[in-house]
Design a protein around this motif. Structure first.
Motif, mmCIF file in Angstrom:
data_model
loop_
_atom_site.group_PDB
_atom_site.id
_atom_site.type_symbol
_atom_site.label_atom_id
_atom_site.label_comp_id
_atom_site.label_asym_id
_atom_site.label_seq_id
_atom_site.Cartn_x
_atom_site.Cartn_y
_atom_site.Cartn_z
ATOM 1 N N HIS A 144 35.488 -21.784 73.422
ATOM 2 C CA HIS A 144 34.211 -21.419 74.043
ATOM 3 C C HIS A 144 33.628 -22.561 74.853
ATOM 4 O O HIS A 144 33.949 -23.726 74.625
ATOM 5 N N HIS B 117 29.647 -23.866 75.544
ATOM 6 C CA HIS B 117 28.350 -23.630 74.928
ATOM 7 C C HIS B 117 27.479 -22.835 75.904
ATOM 8 O O HIS B 117 27.587 -22.993 77.119
ATOM 9 N N GLU C 19 29.364 -31.934 71.406
ATOM 10 C CA GLU C 19 29.744 -31.649 70.014
ATOM 11 C C GLU C 19 30.724 -32.721 69.545
ATOM 12 O O GLU C 19 31.431 -33.304 70.361
ATOM 13 N N TYR D 220 33.998 -33.233 66.836
ATOM 14 C CA TYR D 220 34.968 -32.718 65.868
ATOM 15 C C TYR D 220 35.563 -33.922 65.133
ATOM 16 O O TYR D 220 35.904 -34.925 65.780
ATOM 17 N N HIS E 69 36.148 -25.749 74.706
ATOM 18 C CA HIS E 69 36.975 -26.389 73.691
ATOM 19 C C HIS E 69 37.578 -25.358 72.751
ATOM 20 O O HIS E 69 36.944 -24.353 72.411
ATOM 21 N N HIS F 96 27.161 -20.049 71.742
ATOM 22 C CA HIS F 96 28.591 -19.909 72.044
ATOM 23 C C HIS F 96 28.792 -18.895 73.160
ATOM 24 O O HIS F 96 28.351 -17.756 73.047
HETATM 25 FE FE LIG Z 1 31.396 -25.761 70.302
#
Ligand SMILES: [Fe+2]
Length: 190
Positions: free
Chosen positions: A89, A91, A98, A100, A137, A159
């Motif tokens: 997706h 944003h 973000e 991870y 991503h 999303h």
């Molecule tokens: Fe995300």
């Protein structure tokens, strides 16, 4: 009076434990748009679990300034030569970033900017990935065990799955000669 509290959220025994944990499961039948090899896709049981996500939303969705937390568990597998992966997706608010952080397993983070340039970043236990704003991503499991990673994102990011569902990423991650490679996505309609 005791001012010390127990943690409200804890990652314990390979799962997220706390109040109001949001849980979703994505099975192959939920992911019809994302895999390139439609023939191979049709040959696999649609009930096959591809990934699960456990999330904590301590503030309401769309709260400016708030943060969300989640853990994704992506199972090993392939559809044809293409590795099991998440939907992917942008944003909804495009400039939201973000993080991870990989917990276990072996994976690839696919990143695509708004001009359609796709690149990959290897994910391994302990690896930390900054996903800039304006960047789609998704993750793929390139190993033989579960790939799990935690994510931290702004509560107002939202999303946008539809753009990826419709156009895909410009490159797909496939196994060639036993290793993952990014190849042009011939099914891209953009
Ligand atoms: Fe995300």
């Amino acid at each position: 009076m005791n001012d010390i509290a127990e943690p409200e959220l804890i990652f314990k025994d390979q799962k997220l434990v706390g109040h109001n944990i949001d849980k979703i499961t994505r099975e192959l039948k939920d992911l019809a748009d994302i895999f390139s090899d439609k023939k191979a896709y049709a040959a696999i049981n649609g009930d096959t679990v591809v990934y699960k996500v456990e999330s904590s939303f301590p503030v309401a969705h769309n709260t400016e300034g708030g943060l969300f937390y989640g853990i994704t568990y992506l199972y090993p597998g392939k559809v044809g030569d293409e590795y099991f992966m998440t939907k992917g997706h942008f944003h909804s608010i495009r400039n939201r970033a973000e993080y991870y952080c990989t917990l276990e397993g072996e994976g690839m983070l696919l990143l695509m900017d708004e001009d359609g340039n796709t690149r990959g970043e290897k994910m391994l236990p302990g690896s930390i990935h900054y996903i800039p704003g304006n960047t789609a991503h998704r993750t793929a499991n390139v190993g033989n065990t579960i790939l799990s990673f935690s994510a931290f994102w702004p509560a107002d990011a939202g999303h946008d799955y539809a753009t990826i569902s419709e156009h895909g990423f410009s490159k797909i991650l496939v196994e060639q000669n036993g290793v993952p490679v990014l190849v042009s996505n011939s099914s891209v309609k953009a």
